[in-house]
Scaffold this motif. Structure first.
Motif, PDB file in Angstrom:
ATOM      1  N   LEU A  15       0.841  -1.198  -0.014  1.00 40.95           N
ATOM      2  CA  LEU A  15      -0.036  -0.106   0.051  1.00 40.95           C
ATOM      3  C   LEU A  15       1.064   1.276  -0.173  1.00 40.95           C
ATOM      4  O   LEU A  15       1.867   1.241   0.471  1.00 40.95           O
ATOM      5  CB  LEU A  15      -0.989   0.019   1.335  1.00 40.95           C
ATOM      6  N   ASP A  16       0.678   2.343  -0.910  1.00 41.36           N
ATOM      7  CA  ASP A  16       1.138   3.405  -0.818  1.00 41.36           C
ATOM      8  C   ASP A  16       0.251   4.500  -0.682  1.00 41.36           C
ATOM      9  O   ASP A  16      -0.038   5.414  -1.668  1.00 41.36           O
ATOM     10  CB  ASP A  16       2.007   3.632  -2.252  1.00 41.36           C
ATOM     11  N   PRO A  17       0.203   5.024   0.865  1.00 37.06           N
ATOM     12  CA  PRO A  17      -0.763   6.207   1.193  1.00 37.06           C
ATOM     13  C   PRO A  17      -0.608   7.287   0.640  1.00 37.06           C
ATOM     14  O   PRO A  17      -1.411   7.987   0.203  1.00 37.06           O
ATOM     15  CB  PRO A  17      -0.587   5.745   2.606  1.00 37.06           C
ATOM     16  N   GLN A  18       0.895   7.668   0.260  1.00 33.90           N
ATOM     17  CA  GLN A  18       1.045   8.965  -0.087  1.00 33.90           C
ATOM     18  C   GLN A  18       0.474   8.909  -1.688  1.00 33.90           C
ATOM     19  O   GLN A  18       0.264  10.162  -2.063  1.00 33.90           O
ATOM     20  CB  GLN A  18       2.511   9.037  -0.192  1.00 33.90           C
ATOM     21  N   GLY A  19       0.899   8.007  -2.495  1.00 38.02           N
ATOM     22  CA  GLY A  19       0.324   8.050  -3.794  1.00 38.02           C
ATOM     23  C   GLY A  19      -1.131   8.110  -3.807  1.00 38.02           C
ATOM     24  O   GLY A  19      -1.667   8.862  -4.680  1.00 38.02           O
ATOM     25  N   VAL A  34      -6.398   9.824 -14.491  1.00 38.09           N
ATOM     26  CA  VAL A  34      -5.641   9.062 -13.764  1.00 38.09           C
ATOM     27  C   VAL A  34      -5.931   7.766 -12.735  1.00 38.09           C
ATOM     28  O   VAL A  34      -6.884   8.418 -12.107  1.00 38.09           O
ATOM     29  CB  VAL A  34      -4.672  10.107 -12.920  1.00 38.09           C
ATOM     30  N   VAL A  35      -5.502   6.920 -13.259  1.00 39.54           N
ATOM     31  CA  VAL A  35      -6.415   5.776 -12.191  1.00 39.54           C
ATOM     32  C   VAL A  35      -5.463   5.422 -11.087  1.00 39.54           C
ATOM     33  O   VAL A  35      -5.853   4.800 -10.187  1.00 39.54           O
ATOM     34  CB  VAL A  35      -6.405   4.528 -13.250  1.00 39.54           C
ATOM     35  N   ASP A  36      -4.092   5.653 -11.212  1.00 36.08           N
ATOM     36  CA  ASP A  36      -3.469   5.254  -9.865  1.00 36.08           C
ATOM     37  C   ASP A  36      -1.992   6.121  -9.855  1.00 36.08           C
ATOM     38  O   ASP A  36      -1.539   6.522 -10.921  1.00 36.08           O
ATOM     39  CB  ASP A  36      -2.844   3.770  -9.962  1.00 36.08           C
ATOM     40  N   VAL A  37      -1.573   6.413  -8.730  1.00 32.41           N
ATOM     41  CA  VAL A  37      -0.408   7.084  -8.432  1.00 32.41           C
ATOM     42  C   VAL A  37       0.377   6.293  -7.626  1.00 32.41           C
ATOM     43  O   VAL A  37      -0.148   5.982  -6.509  1.00 32.41           O
ATOM     44  CB  VAL A  37      -0.491   8.277  -7.940  1.00 32.41           C
ATOM     45  N   ARG A  38       1.723   6.150  -7.774  1.00 32.87           N
ATOM     46  CA  ARG A  38       2.568   5.676  -6.779  1.00 32.87           C
ATOM     47  C   ARG A  38       3.767   6.498  -6.599  1.00 32.87           C
ATOM     48  O   ARG A  38       4.387   7.336  -7.490  1.00 32.87           O
ATOM     49  CB  ARG A  38       3.462   4.195  -7.454  1.00 32.87           C
ATOM     50  N   GLN A  39       4.034   6.732  -5.221  1.00 26.81           N
ATOM     51  CA  GLN A  39       5.088   7.978  -5.053  1.00 26.81           C
ATOM     52  C   GLN A  39       6.422   7.073  -4.513  1.00 26.81           C
ATOM     53  O   GLN A  39       6.334   6.473  -3.663  1.00 26.81           O
ATOM     54  CB  GLN A  39       4.643   8.849  -3.894  1.00 26.81           C
ATOM     55  N   GLY A  40       7.452   7.612  -5.096  1.00 27.21           N
ATOM     56  CA  GLY A  40       8.867   7.040  -4.649  1.00 27.21           C
ATOM     57  C   GLY A  40       9.802   8.040  -4.209  1.00 27.21           C
ATOM     58  O   GLY A  40       9.429   9.098  -4.159  1.00 27.21           O
TER      59      GLY A  40
END
Lengths: 82, 247
Positions: A15-19, A34-40
């Protein structure tokens, strides 16, 4: 000055709560599709001298031991063309 | 009791250690010395700003080299909240702790079920016992891969589980875990805030601190053969084992 880029991303399935927070803000700005965001994270390592295989191996060690937590994150290492 | 730059709960935890009848010894993150203690607690709060990831920099603190070596040698080590994160980052415990799934800091009295009452830190509980501790975290969601979760469950290494509403998104409601030897325990809720009913939700956290005294006394070489193990409730003030127990 030679630069090595280390990028760290949450593993798929973690799970990426920030994204998710960023994703949630987009419709409020009228930004759709936009259907998904992942933050790295992106680390820029400035090296004192030319990049050697030895140094790249060391960077990978640092990426594994410090910059990422392999339990929850994947990383990539690449040399940035000057 | 290790203090990192940013530790918040070392004071409360030292007080809890004293209430349990032990002497709390302050350890500094920059030292290469455990000062002869019998057990180590890594307290809650923050460490080194928790830059990068919670506990990621603290893992490389000079004192942690000593803590890791001592833990591998069997010394009881309890990591509370940020201390749990440090233990995971140090690979003393499997898995990791990530941001709460609801993205909010949680601070509340939390009911827990003690799942393993045979660790160095939970002897004085009964397996299945319900206790209420304080839960306060921003990054308390326990995660691990499925194989690790199944191993933890299969080997009885889950120490405590959340009861009621899911507070932070932890997989399988895991609030605390231990190692095969049971000497290292990581716990997200704060037992040190539940040792005095005047300023906490009862005294349900105190057994974490009395348990370790019992386990140290039981393993003390000074204990003469043939002496029966201590019976009855754990000593709350002072102790008479003849061996000074310091944390």
């Amino acid at each position: 000055m030679p630069r090595v880029i280390v990028e760290v991303m949450p593993k798929p399935g973690i799970l990426d709560p920030q994204g998710k927070a960023v994703l949630g803000a987009m419709p409020r700005l009228g930004f759709g599709g936009v259907v998904d965001v992942r933050q790295g994270k992106r680390f820029e390592l400035e090296l004192a001298e030319e990049v050697t295989e030895d140094q790249l191996a060391q960077v990978r060690q640092v990426a594994e031991a410090l910059l990422s937590n392999p339990v929850i994150e994947d990383y990539t290492v690449r040399v940035e063309a000057s | 009791m290790v203090t990192f730059p940013g530790s918040l709960d070392d004071g409360d935890a030292r007080r809890a250690v004293g209430l349990a009848g032990a002497e709390a010894v302050a350890l500094w993150h920059g030292d290469h010395d455990l000062r002869g203690v019998d057990a180590v607690i890594l307290p809650g709060g923050f460490s080194y700003g928790d830059y990068l990831r919670s506990g990621a920099i603290a893992r490389f603190a000079p004192v942690m080299a000593e803590v890791v070596a001592a833990a591998r040698g069997g010394m009881p080590v309890l990591g509370i909240c940020n201390g749990f994160q440090v233990l995971c980052e140090s690979h003393l415990l499997p898995g990791a702790l990530i941001r709460n799934h609801h993205r909010k800091f949680v601070c509340r009295d939390q009911r827990l079920k003690i799942e393993n009452a045979s660790t160095s830190w939970t002897h004085d509980y009964v397996t299945g016992e319900e206790v209420t501790l304080v839960l306060k975290n921003g990054e308390g969601a326990y995660v691990a891969d499925l194989a690790t979760l199944d191993r933890l469950e299969g080997e009885g290494l889950v120490v405590a589980r959340y009861l009621g509403d899911d507070p932070n998104g932890s997989m399988r409601a895991i609030a605390g875990i231990t190692t095969e030897r049971g000497n290292v325990v990581g716990l997200m809720p704060h037992p040190e805030h539940a040792v005095d009913s005047l300023c906490g939700p009862g005294t349900g956290g105190l057994p974490f601190f009395t348990s370790v005294l019992q386990s140290l006394a039981a393993s003390a070489p000074a204990a003469s053969a043939g002496t029966p193990p201590p019976q009855g409730p754990p000593p709350l003030q002072g102790h008479s084992s003849g061996r000074e127990l310091v944390l």
